[in-house]
Scaffold this active site. Structure first.
Site, PDB file in Angstrom:
ATOM      1  N   ASP A   1      -1.908   9.176 -10.211  1.00 55.70           N
ATOM      2  CA  ASP A   1      -1.863   8.291 -11.309  1.00 55.70           C
ATOM      3  C   ASP A   1      -0.529   8.043 -11.719  1.00 55.70           C
ATOM      4  O   ASP A   1      -0.067   6.713 -12.038  1.00 55.70           O
ATOM      5  CB  ASP A   1      -2.646   8.711 -12.468  1.00 55.70           C
TER       6      ASP A   1
ATOM      7  N   GLU B   1      -4.942   2.535  -4.079  1.00 56.07           N
ATOM      8  CA  GLU B   1      -3.225   2.532  -4.017  1.00 56.07           C
ATOM      9  C   GLU B   1      -2.654   1.061  -3.422  1.00 56.07           C
ATOM     10  O   GLU B   1      -1.704   1.026  -3.030  1.00 56.07           O
ATOM     11  CB  GLU B   1      -3.006   3.749  -3.271  1.00 56.07           C
TER      12      GLU B   1
ATOM     13  N   ASN C   1      -2.364  12.859  -4.029  1.00 53.40           N
ATOM     14  CA  ASN C   1      -3.443  13.413  -4.472  1.00 53.40           C
ATOM     15  C   ASN C   1      -3.608  14.730  -4.438  1.00 53.40           C
ATOM     16  O   ASN C   1      -3.958  15.683  -5.124  1.00 53.40           O
ATOM     17  CB  ASN C   1      -4.586  12.526  -4.467  1.00 53.40           C
TER      18      ASN C   1
ATOM     19  N   ASP D   1       0.725  -1.191   0.071  1.00 46.86           N
ATOM     20  CA  ASP D   1      -0.049  -0.095  -0.103  1.00 46.86           C
ATOM     21  C   ASP D   1       0.931   1.277   0.058  1.00 46.86           C
ATOM     22  O   ASP D   1       1.705   1.424   0.782  1.00 46.86           O
ATOM     23  CB  ASP D   1      -0.765  -0.143   1.241  1.00 46.86           C
TER      24      ASP D   1
ATOM     25  N   HIS E   1      -4.470  14.741  -9.066  1.00 49.71           N
ATOM     26  CA  HIS E   1      -4.825  13.388  -9.443  1.00 49.71           C
ATOM     27  C   HIS E   1      -3.953  12.538 -10.382  1.00 49.71           C
ATOM     28  O   HIS E   1      -3.561  11.570 -10.396  1.00 49.71           O
ATOM     29  CB  HIS E   1      -6.247  13.131 -10.016  1.00 49.71           C
TER      30      HIS E   1
HETATM   31  N1  LIG Z   1      -4.764   9.266  -8.403  1.00 43.75           N
HETATM   32  C1  LIG Z   1      -5.479   8.141  -7.749  1.00 43.75           C
HETATM   33  N2  LIG Z   1      -6.037   8.329  -6.689  1.00 43.75           N
HETATM   34  C2  LIG Z   1      -6.557   7.051  -6.609  1.00 43.75           C
HETATM   35  C3  LIG Z   1      -6.894   6.107  -7.038  1.00 43.75           C
HETATM   36  N3  LIG Z   1      -7.558   5.152  -6.399  1.00 43.75           N
HETATM   37  C4  LIG Z   1      -7.951   5.480  -5.310  1.00 43.75           C
HETATM   38  N4  LIG Z   1      -7.223   6.856  -5.076  1.00 43.75           N
HETATM   39  C5  LIG Z   1      -7.063   7.416  -3.881  1.00 43.75           C
HETATM   40  O1  LIG Z   1      -6.182   6.887  -2.976  1.00 43.75           O
HETATM   41  C6  LIG Z   1      -6.615   7.806  -1.730  1.00 43.75           C
HETATM   42  C7  LIG Z   1      -6.301   6.573  -0.633  1.00 43.75           C
HETATM   43  O2  LIG Z   1      -6.220   7.084   0.679  1.00 43.75           O
HETATM   44  P1  LIG Z   1      -6.339   6.533   2.113  1.00 43.75           P
HETATM   45  O3  LIG Z   1      -6.936   5.154   1.755  1.00 43.75           O
HETATM   46  O4  LIG Z   1      -6.756   7.444   2.984  1.00 43.75           O
HETATM   47  O5  LIG Z   1      -4.828   6.058   2.293  1.00 43.75           O
HETATM   48  P2  LIG Z   1      -3.403   6.701   2.461  1.00 43.75           P
HETATM   49  O6  LIG Z   1      -3.504   8.232   2.134  1.00 43.75           O
HETATM   50  O7  LIG Z   1      -2.571   6.295   1.593  1.00 43.75           O
HETATM   51  O8  LIG Z   1      -3.027   6.527   3.979  1.00 43.75           O
HETATM   52  P3  LIG Z   1      -2.222   5.242   4.380  1.00 43.75           P
HETATM   53  O9  LIG Z   1      -2.561   4.078   3.533  1.00 43.75           O
HETATM   54  O10 LIG Z   1      -2.712   5.162   5.756  1.00 43.75           O
HETATM   55  O11 LIG Z   1      -0.825   5.558   4.427  1.00 43.75           O
HETATM   56  C8  LIG Z   1      -7.794   7.985  -1.796  1.00 43.75           C
HETATM   57  O12 LIG Z   1      -7.488   9.433  -1.711  1.00 43.75           O
HETATM   58  C9  LIG Z   1      -8.348   7.899  -3.084  1.00 43.75           C
HETATM   59  O13 LIG Z   1      -9.026   8.870  -3.781  1.00 43.75           O
HETATM   60  C10 LIG Z   1      -6.518   6.074  -8.799  1.00 43.75           C
HETATM   61  O14 LIG Z   1      -6.699   5.335  -9.481  1.00 43.75           O
HETATM   62  N5  LIG Z   1      -5.722   7.141  -8.865  1.00 43.75           N
END
Ligand SMILES: Nc1nc2c(ncn2[C@@H]2O[C@H](COP(=O)(O)OP(=O)(O)OP(=O)(O)O)[C@@H](O)[C@H]2O)c(=O)[nH]1
Length: 374
Positions: A253, A279, A244, A236, A249
């Site tokens: 990506d 992610e 983001n 992860d 975004h």
């Molecule tokens: N750019 C982009 N962002 C994505 C995609 N899929 C999911 N996300 C974003 O990934 C982010 C995941 O955030 P969180 O689940 O809060 O986790 P994190 O910020 O990585 O925090 P930790 O995992 O605790 O370190 C969210 O803001 C989603 O919108 C994608 O295909 N592209």
């Protein structure tokens, strides 16, 4: 006297006639078999099946010692498509050559493209039969495979009989075969592309969760049957939301794409990587011990931490990942592969959670499995 002579002549003629009839029957039988094989080629369910037919069944049916196939694969697409179906296949590795360019084929086949029959020349032809021993070959047939005015490959038959493929002999049957194989190849490649599109994550180009779940069941069954360890990794990206939010975004990506490639770069051919969603990435490592899996995870973590995302204004955006590693554990009370798969993912996810809790940018391994007695 005259009667005896006539009788003898008659008998000789009868023998000739019998031989001709026998040859005609054999030819008819051969044509029927070829016809059957052509139908099988046309009905091949996948690129792998088609190539296996050409390299395996065709060899036996034609009674030739060696068959080789060379395919132009400038983008590496065919290699990827074949790996998707079967990471390692001995029939293919013995007879198939994937070429970066069409140049070697252009040197082999002069225009107008037609089958070439003649003496085996080790200097020119040895490489066409790939890993197979070629010392005994005496004659070859080289069939150009083309579509839409382009050479897409070449099919090679090698015989120990010098008269099997003689220069100037009729090539009607081989011409027909090369046309059929060309069309079948193009159609199989198209089929694979469609299949792949449904099994690939469009953003990162790695496999998607659907493919992973299918592959996981296969690998679990193999691992149990052959009592070999199977490792699973859950990855992860740390604080991805901040990437983001802070850089858009598009940057997020780009990070996902880069991380997918960096993970892929650390894996072997038989390993499987997929984007699980958001992610998160997941990796399967067959025949890999817990110690080895932890080492590979550490290599991945370090590769990602060392490669920030280049920013348009210069500098790099740091990227780190947390990784959880789990080994397949066999609980004799759970026999259903789907439940075993869920357990493996859950254990890797728990280890990932511990890595996040432990401060991120680290690898945590779950408990080692017990024995493989199922
Ligand atoms: N750019 C982009 N962002 C994505 C995609 N899929 C999911 N996300 C974003 O990934 C982010 C995941 O955030 P969180 O689940 O809060 O986790 P994190 O910020 O990585 O925090 P930790 O995992 O605790 O370190 C969210 O803001 C989603 O919108 C994608 O295909 N592209």
């Amino acid at each position: 006297m005259l009667i005896d002579q006539l009788k003898a002549e008659n008998q000789a003629l009868k023998r000739q006639l019998d031989a001709l009839l026998q040859a005609a029957r054999a030819n008819e039988e051969k044509m029927r078999r070829f016809d059957q094989l052509e139908h099988q080629l046309i009905g091949a369910g996948s690129l792998l099946e088609l190539l296996r037919m050409l390299l395996g069944e065709y060899r036996a049916a034609f009674g030739v010692e060696q068959i080789g196939v060379a395919l132009v694969d400038s983008e590496g697409e065919t290699r990827r498509l074949l790996q998707l179906e079967q990471p390692s296949d001995s029939t293919l590795s013995a007879g198939l050559r994937l070429l970066d360019t069409a140049a070697p084929l252009q040197a082999l086949h002069a225009l107008p493209w037609k089958p070439w029959l003649g003496r085996f020349d080790p200097a020119r032809h040895a490489g066409l039969f790939s890993a197979m021993p070629v010392g005994m070959l005496r004659s070859v047939a080289l069939l150009p495979l083309s579509r839409h005015g382009q050479l897409i490959g070449s099919l090679h038959f090698g015989s120990t009989d010098p008269q099997r493929y003689e220069a100037g002999a009729g090539t009607q049957f081989l011409e027909r075969l090369s046309a059929i194989v060309s069309v079948c190849l193009e159609s199989a490649l198209n089929q694979e592309r469609v299949k792949r599109a449904g099994l690939t994550d469009a953003l990162t180009g790695v496999h998607n969760r659907r493919y992973f779940e299918h592959r996981q069941l296969v690998e679990i069954s193999l691992s149990i049957r052959y009592r070999q360890p199977l490792a699973c990794m859950f990855l992860d990206i740390d604080h991805f939301k901040r990437i983001n939010d802070g850089h858009g975004h598009g940057a997020g990506d780009a990070v996902l794409r880069q991380v997918g490639q960096l993970i892929q770069g650390q894996l072997r051919l038989g390993d499987t990587i997929a984007r699980w969603g958001g992610e998160e990435f997941v990796v399967l490592l067959p025949r890999t011990s817990g110690v080895q899996a932890a080492e590979i995870a550490e290599r991945i973590r370090s590769a990602i931490a060392q490669h920030g995302l280049p920013l348009p204004g210069g500098g790099e955006l740091p990227v780190t990942t947390s990784i959880g590693v789990a080994m397949l554990r066999i609980d004799p009370s759970i026999r259903e592969p789907r439940l075993i798969a869920e357990g493996l993912i859950k254990n890797a996810d728990q280890a990932l959670y511990a890595a996040k809790e432990g401060g991120r940018n680290r690898v945590v391994s779950g408990p080692e499995p017990g024995s493989f007695e199922g």
